[in-house]
Design a protein around this motif. Structure first.
Motif, PDB file in Angstrom:
ATOM      1  N   ALA A   1       0.832  -1.213   0.000  1.00 49.57           N
ATOM      2  CA  ALA A   1       0.000   0.000   0.000  1.00 49.57           C
ATOM      3  C   ALA A   1       0.862   1.256   0.000  1.00 49.57           C
ATOM      4  CB  ALA A   1      -0.930  -0.012   1.215  1.00 49.57           C
ATOM      5  N   ILE A   2       1.941   1.245   0.788  1.00 48.25           N
ATOM      6  CA  ILE A   2       2.854   2.396   0.838  1.00 48.25           C
ATOM      7  C   ILE A   2       3.506   2.617  -0.529  1.00 48.25           C
ATOM      8  CG2 ILE A   2       5.030   3.241   1.819  1.00 48.25           C
ATOM      9  CD1 ILE A   2       4.205   1.842   4.444  1.00 48.25           C
ATOM     10  N   MET A   3       3.947   1.519  -1.160  1.00 48.65           N
ATOM     11  CA  MET A   3       4.582   1.627  -2.473  1.00 48.65           C
ATOM     12  C   MET A   3       3.609   2.151  -3.526  1.00 48.65           C
ATOM     13  SD  MET A   3       7.686   0.707  -1.952  1.00 48.65           S
ATOM     14  CE  MET A   3       8.710  -0.277  -0.847  1.00 48.65           C
TER      15      MET A   3
ATOM     16  N   ILE B   1       9.400   7.912  -2.987  1.00 48.81           N
ATOM     17  CA  ILE B   1      10.481   7.021  -2.556  1.00 48.81           C
ATOM     18  C   ILE B   1      11.619   7.042  -3.577  1.00 48.81           C
ATOM     19  CG2 ILE B   1      11.107   4.598  -2.160  1.00 48.81           C
ATOM     20  CD1 ILE B   1       8.245   4.227  -1.037  1.00 48.81           C
ATOM     21  N   LEU B   2      11.269   6.976  -4.849  1.00 49.20           N
ATOM     22  CA  LEU B   2      12.293   6.992  -5.902  1.00 49.20           C
ATOM     23  C   LEU B   2      13.022   8.335  -5.937  1.00 49.20           C
ATOM     24  CD1 LEU B   2      10.380   5.171  -8.780  1.00 49.20           C
ATOM     25  CD2 LEU B   2      12.182   4.251  -7.308  1.00 49.20           C
ATOM     26  N   GLU B   3      12.287   9.427  -5.679  1.00 52.85           N
ATOM     27  CA  GLU B   3      12.921  10.750  -5.654  1.00 52.85           C
ATOM     28  C   GLU B   3      13.891  10.863  -4.486  1.00 52.85           C
ATOM     29  OE1 GLU B   3      14.003  14.596  -6.618  1.00 52.85           O
ATOM     30  OE2 GLU B   3      13.007  13.031  -7.790  1.00 52.85           O
ATOM     31  N   LEU B   4      13.506  10.341  -3.321  1.00 56.32           N
ATOM     32  CA  LEU B   4      14.407  10.347  -2.160  1.00 56.32           C
ATOM     33  C   LEU B   4      15.661   9.532  -2.452  1.00 56.32           C
ATOM     34  CD1 LEU B   4      11.907   9.908   0.829  1.00 56.32           C
ATOM     35  CD2 LEU B   4      13.303  11.920   0.310  1.00 56.32           C
ATOM     36  N   ALA B   5      15.486   8.383  -3.098  1.00 55.26           N
ATOM     37  CA  ALA B   5      16.647   7.550  -3.448  1.00 55.26           C
ATOM     38  C   ALA B   5      17.551   8.271  -4.437  1.00 55.26           C
ATOM     39  CB  ALA B   5      16.177   6.216  -4.035  1.00 55.26           C
ATOM     40  N   ARG B   6      16.948   8.978  -5.401  1.00 56.11           N
ATOM     41  CA  ARG B   6      17.748   9.710  -6.393  1.00 56.11           C
ATOM     42  C   ARG B   6      18.560  10.812  -5.727  1.00 56.11           C
ATOM     43  NH1 ARG B   6      17.906  14.176  -9.142  1.00 56.11           N
ATOM     44  NH2 ARG B   6      16.079  15.034  -8.073  1.00 56.11           N
ATOM     45  N   ARG B   7      17.942  11.516  -4.786  1.00 53.45           N
ATOM     46  CA  ARG B   7      18.665  12.573  -4.083  1.00 53.45           C
ATOM     47  C   ARG B   7      19.755  12.017  -3.189  1.00 53.45           C
ATOM     48  NH1 ARG B   7      13.787  16.653  -2.060  1.00 53.45           N
ATOM     49  NH2 ARG B   7      13.095  17.304  -4.160  1.00 53.45           N
ATOM     50  N   ALA B   8      19.472  10.885  -2.548  1.00 55.73           N
ATOM     51  CA  ALA B   8      20.444  10.298  -1.625  1.00 55.73           C
ATOM     52  C   ALA B   8      21.699   9.826  -2.352  1.00 55.73           C
ATOM     53  CB  ALA B   8      19.806   9.126  -0.876  1.00 55.73           C
ATOM     54  N   PHE B   9      21.517   9.304  -3.559  1.00 57.57           N
ATOM     55  CA  PHE B   9      22.662   8.761  -4.297  1.00 57.57           C
ATOM     56  C   PHE B   9      23.131   9.691  -5.417  1.00 57.57           C
ATOM     57  CE2 PHE B   9      20.323   4.968  -2.774  1.00 57.57           C
ATOM     58  CZ  PHE B   9      21.310   4.425  -1.977  1.00 57.57           C
ATOM     59  N   GLY B  10      22.473  10.851  -5.550  1.00 55.95           N
ATOM     60  CA  GLY B  10      22.789  11.724  -6.677  1.00 55.95           C
ATOM     61  C   GLY B  10      24.214  12.252  -6.679  1.00 55.95           C
ATOM     62  N   ASP B  11      24.742  12.599  -5.519  1.00 51.00           N
ATOM     63  CA  ASP B  11      26.080  13.196  -5.438  1.00 51.00           C
ATOM     64  C   ASP B  11      27.159  12.167  -5.157  1.00 51.00           C
ATOM     65  OD1 ASP B  11      24.918  15.679  -5.834  1.00 51.00           O
ATOM     66  OD2 ASP B  11      24.582  15.994  -3.681  1.00 51.00           O
TER      67      ASP B  11
END
Length: 262
Positions: free
Chosen positions: A118-120, A127-137
């Motif tokens: 349900a969360i997904m 969630i994907l945006e947070l992952a992109r920001r976390a690994f972006g740099d």
């Protein structure tokens, strides 16, 4: 060994939702069988695994014809999931599946997986945006690291799918999108569906061998679900898919609460 029309009606309903949202039928069918029809969780899981193997085969053919399958991802997932599925089946074969402990374990695992699904469904983009920001740099992981993580994901999915018939849909796709952000989402979805076929087939066959398949129920579900998926696929372009996903997520949350609280 009698035919139950309500199973076919349930198959039609679940098939239509799968056609509209693309969410795996296990997230819907297994809890429906347990809560609405009082089917034992082990029998519901085993029957749903074979049901999923049959219905996903058609999806595999479609994605394969359109070249939407990344066979490297499929193979990496299978390296982890197949041994995990066999291990879970061996463990289940050695316990009393009708016992309160095993029943509660399957029911609780199913409930929590529905919460995660349900969360997904609602927050996948965030969630994907947070992952992109976390690994972006950061420096991108090495290919062998991604490969190892894919195998670990496969092992996790093998355990979850064999125990509950849930996990290879919304959960698996979301994690794959984090691991492979540059791949087309259709390729990720296609690879996930192709991987799910042997996984559910192995799981369903294993449950068959330990006597946890209800064949009349499986037949009735298929009679309803096949036209249901076709109807859902035709309706999907005419409906607001985001709204449907939110309603479905809320429904799964309510079902999860019922499973977890008894």
């Amino acid at each position: 060994m009698t035919f139950e029309p309500l199973y076919s009606l349930s198959g039609l309903f679940v098939g239509a939702l799968v056609g509209i949202t693309g969410v795996g039928g296990g997230s819907l069918m297994t809890p429906l069988l347990v809560l609405l029809f009082g089917v034992h969780p082990a029998t519901a899981v085993g029957t749903d695994l074979l049901y999923a193997a049959i219905t996903k085969t058609a999806g595999t053919a479609v994605h394969g014809m359109h070249g939407r399958v990344n066979w490297k991802i499929v193979g990496s997932l299978a390296i982890g999931s197949v041994p995990a599925a066999l291990l879970m089946l061996w463990l289940l074969a050695g316990v009393d599946r009708k016992s309160i402990g095993v029943t509660n374990t399957i029911t609780s695992a199913l409930g929590w997986l529905l919460v995660m699904t349900a969360i997904m469904l609602i927050f996948r983009a965030q969630i994907l945006e947070l992952a992109r920001r976390a690994f972006g740099d950061r420096t991108p992981p090495q290919p062998r690291t991604i490969l190892a993580l894919t195998v670990v994901l496969g092992f996790l999915l093998g355990v979850l799918v064999t125990l509950t018939s849930v996990g290879a849909g919304a959960l698996g796709v979301t994690i794959l999108l984090v691991l492979y952000p540059r791949l087309d989402v259709r390729e990720i979805v296609g690879s996930d569906i192709v991987h799910a076929v042997p996984l559910t087939l192995i799981g369903g066959t294993g449950y068959w061998l330990i006597g946890e398949i209800d064949w009349p129920m499986l037949f009735a579900l298929l009679i309803g679900s096949i036209p249901g998926i076709i109807i859902g696929s035709l309706l999907a372009p005419k409906l607001h898919e985001r709204t449907i996903r939110i309603v479905l997520a809320l429904t799964l949350a309510v079902v999860a609460w019922k499973l977890l609280t008894g």
